[in-house]
Design a protein around this motif. Structure first.
Motif, PDB file in Angstrom:
ATOM      1  N   VAL A  37      45.279  -6.878  75.673  1.00 42.12           N
ATOM      2  CA  VAL A  37      46.498  -6.646  76.138  1.00 42.12           C
ATOM      3  C   VAL A  37      47.288  -6.545  74.919  1.00 42.12           C
ATOM      4  CG1 VAL A  37      48.506  -7.701  77.632  1.00 42.12           C
ATOM      5  CG2 VAL A  37      45.993  -7.970  78.144  1.00 42.12           C
ATOM      6  N   ALA A  38      47.954  -5.630  74.682  1.00 40.96           N
ATOM      7  CA  ALA A  38      48.876  -5.355  73.354  1.00 40.96           C
ATOM      8  C   ALA A  38      50.120  -4.680  73.959  1.00 40.96           C
ATOM      9  CB  ALA A  38      48.040  -4.510  72.533  1.00 40.96           C
ATOM     10  N   LYS A  39      51.062  -4.327  72.613  1.00 42.80           N
ATOM     11  CA  LYS A  39      52.076  -3.705  72.877  1.00 42.80           C
ATOM     12  C   LYS A  39      51.759  -2.228  73.185  1.00 42.80           C
ATOM     13  CE  LYS A  39      52.825  -4.255  68.692  1.00 42.80           C
ATOM     14  NZ  LYS A  39      53.708  -4.373  67.127  1.00 42.80           N
ATOM     15  N   PRO A  40      52.632  -1.636  73.988  1.00 46.69           N
ATOM     16  CA  PRO A  40      52.188  -0.361  74.482  1.00 46.69           C
ATOM     17  C   PRO A  40      51.712   0.667  73.587  1.00 46.69           C
ATOM     18  CG  PRO A  40      53.882  -0.989  75.594  1.00 46.69           C
ATOM     19  CD  PRO A  40      53.865  -2.035  74.688  1.00 46.69           C
ATOM     20  N   TYR A  41      52.248   0.721  72.507  1.00 42.73           N
ATOM     21  CA  TYR A  41      52.318   1.636  71.267  1.00 42.73           C
ATOM     22  C   TYR A  41      50.970   1.253  70.299  1.00 42.73           C
ATOM     23  CZ  TYR A  41      55.383  -1.265  68.545  1.00 42.73           C
ATOM     24  OH  TYR A  41      56.177  -2.182  67.999  1.00 42.73           O
ATOM     25  N   MET A  42      50.467   0.048  70.528  1.00 44.35           N
ATOM     26  CA  MET A  42      49.087  -0.592  69.773  1.00 44.35           C
ATOM     27  C   MET A  42      48.186  -0.596  70.858  1.00 44.35           C
ATOM     28  SD  MET A  42      49.060  -1.601  66.955  1.00 44.35           S
ATOM     29  CE  MET A  42      47.615  -2.462  67.032  1.00 44.35           C
ATOM     30  N   THR A  43      48.110   0.112  71.981  1.00 43.61           N
ATOM     31  CA  THR A  43      46.939   0.052  73.150  1.00 43.61           C
ATOM     32  C   THR A  43      45.775   1.122  72.279  1.00 43.61           C
ATOM     33  OG1 THR A  43      48.239   1.686  74.336  1.00 43.61           O
ATOM     34  CG2 THR A  43      47.853  -0.772  74.896  1.00 43.61           C
ATOM     35  N   ARG A  44      46.141   2.302  71.878  1.00 47.20           N
ATOM     36  CA  ARG A  44      44.948   3.117  71.501  1.00 47.20           C
ATOM     37  C   ARG A  44      44.287   2.540  70.316  1.00 47.20           C
ATOM     38  NH1 ARG A  44      43.597   8.369  72.350  1.00 47.20           N
ATOM     39  NH2 ARG A  44      45.641   8.833  73.659  1.00 47.20           N
ATOM     40  N   ARG A  45      45.083   2.108  69.094  1.00 46.66           N
ATOM     41  CA  ARG A  45      44.533   1.503  68.158  1.00 46.66           C
ATOM     42  C   ARG A  45      43.693   0.360  68.430  1.00 46.66           C
ATOM     43  NH1 ARG A  45      45.283  -0.852  62.990  1.00 46.66           N
ATOM     44  NH2 ARG A  45      47.544  -1.474  63.065  1.00 46.66           N
ATOM     45  N   SER A  46      44.187  -0.654  69.187  1.00 47.81           N
ATOM     46  CA  SER A  46      43.355  -1.754  69.825  1.00 47.81           C
ATOM     47  C   SER A  46      41.858  -1.302  70.063  1.00 47.81           C
ATOM     48  CB  SER A  46      44.198  -2.746  70.736  1.00 47.81           C
ATOM     49  OG  SER A  46      45.322  -2.762  70.036  1.00 47.81           O
ATOM     50  N   LEU A  47      42.222  -0.212  71.212  1.00 50.38           N
ATOM     51  CA  LEU A  47      40.668   0.108  71.854  1.00 50.38           C
ATOM     52  C   LEU A  47      39.983   0.784  70.570  1.00 50.38           C
ATOM     53  CD1 LEU A  47      39.251   0.713  74.214  1.00 50.38           C
ATOM     54  CD2 LEU A  47      40.428   3.005  74.366  1.00 50.38           C
ATOM     55  N   ALA A  48      40.439   1.650  69.858  1.00 53.09           N
ATOM     56  CA  ALA A  48      39.757   2.227  68.943  1.00 53.09           C
ATOM     57  C   ALA A  48      38.972   1.137  67.780  1.00 53.09           C
ATOM     58  CB  ALA A  48      40.584   3.318  68.118  1.00 53.09           C
ATOM     59  N   THR A  49      39.819   0.015  67.733  1.00 53.76           N
ATOM     60  CA  THR A  49      39.237  -0.856  66.673  1.00 53.76           C
ATOM     61  C   THR A  49      38.153  -1.689  67.462  1.00 53.76           C
ATOM     62  OG1 THR A  49      41.378  -1.064  65.570  1.00 53.76           O
ATOM     63  CG2 THR A  49      39.867  -2.924  65.357  1.00 53.76           C
TER      64      THR A  49
END
Length: 216
Positions: free
Chosen positions: A127-139
């Motif tokens: 669960v992240a800020k909307p604009y951090m979701t792709r980078r969170s997933l990639a990480t």
């Protein structure tokens, strides 16, 4: 030398970056909800909502102090835990991870914490800020690859997010989009296809001076 463009054009450049960075997935029953620490406490509130909906029995609030929250008098994890408590999540369903200072450490430190506690994880919800979701997933896919990762975010639109602190939002998004490429090259994140429109918009925003968090 900084350049200028009319604010409506700047906003639309930011929207291109936002549209790429937002990456949400369908949810499924999981073992843990990982609330990615940040300055936006709505992330913790959304993690509480997912817990009440029964998607996972455990919430990990992860975060020490990052580049925006370094001025806080408490860790991101403690701030998130307070919000979780206020939204009815019992203490026994919450674990605090208070050392992470960046996205990669949110993942690796949580992995270490749960392994020490013998909590098996086959599927987790970021669960992240909307604009951090792709980078969170990639990480997460690179740093903890044996877990199936799903991604959720508070239901916040670009226009709503831009009402908070538009300059800060643009600066953070420009830095995050650049990291999608740089960190993949360095092996910190799983590579993902890049939108040409988003990349060109990020370059223009950096040229316009929204480059505070750009890696030089």
């Amino acid at each position: 030398m900084k350049f200028s463009r009319p604010w409506p054009e700047v906003r639309e450049l930011g929207r291109l970056v936002w549209d790429y960075l937002v990456c949400l997935t369908p949810l499924a029953p999981s073992q843990v909800i990982l609330a990615m620490g940040c300055h936006d406490l709505r992330v913790a509130a959304h993690a509480a909502r997912l817990w009440h909906e029964g998607w996972a029995p455990l919430v990990v609030a992860s975060g020490g102090n990052g580049k925006v929250t370094s001025v806080w008098h408490e860790t991101e994890a403690r701030a998130f835990a307070r919000v979780l408590r206020e939204h009815g999540v019992p203490d026994e369903a919450v674990l605090l991870e208070e050392t992470a200072t960046n996205t990669g450490e949110n993942i690796t430190a949580t992995c270490d914490l749960l392994r020490r506690r013998n909590v098996p994880v086959e599927r987790g919800i970021l669960v992240a800020k909307p604009y951090m979701t792709r980078r969170s997933l990639a990480t997460a896919q690179r740093q903890w690859p044996d877990v199936e990762w799903l991604v959720a975010a508070p239901e916040i639109s670009y226009d709503t997010c831009m009402k908070d602190d538009p300059r800060q939002v643009l600066e953070l998004m420009v830095g995050d989009l650049q990291r999608m490429v740089v960190y993949a090259e360095r092996g910190f994140q799983a590579p993902m296809p890049m939108s040409e429109d988003a990349w060109l918009a990020h370059e223009e925003l950096a040229r316009l001076g929204y480059d505070r968090h750009v890696i030089h």
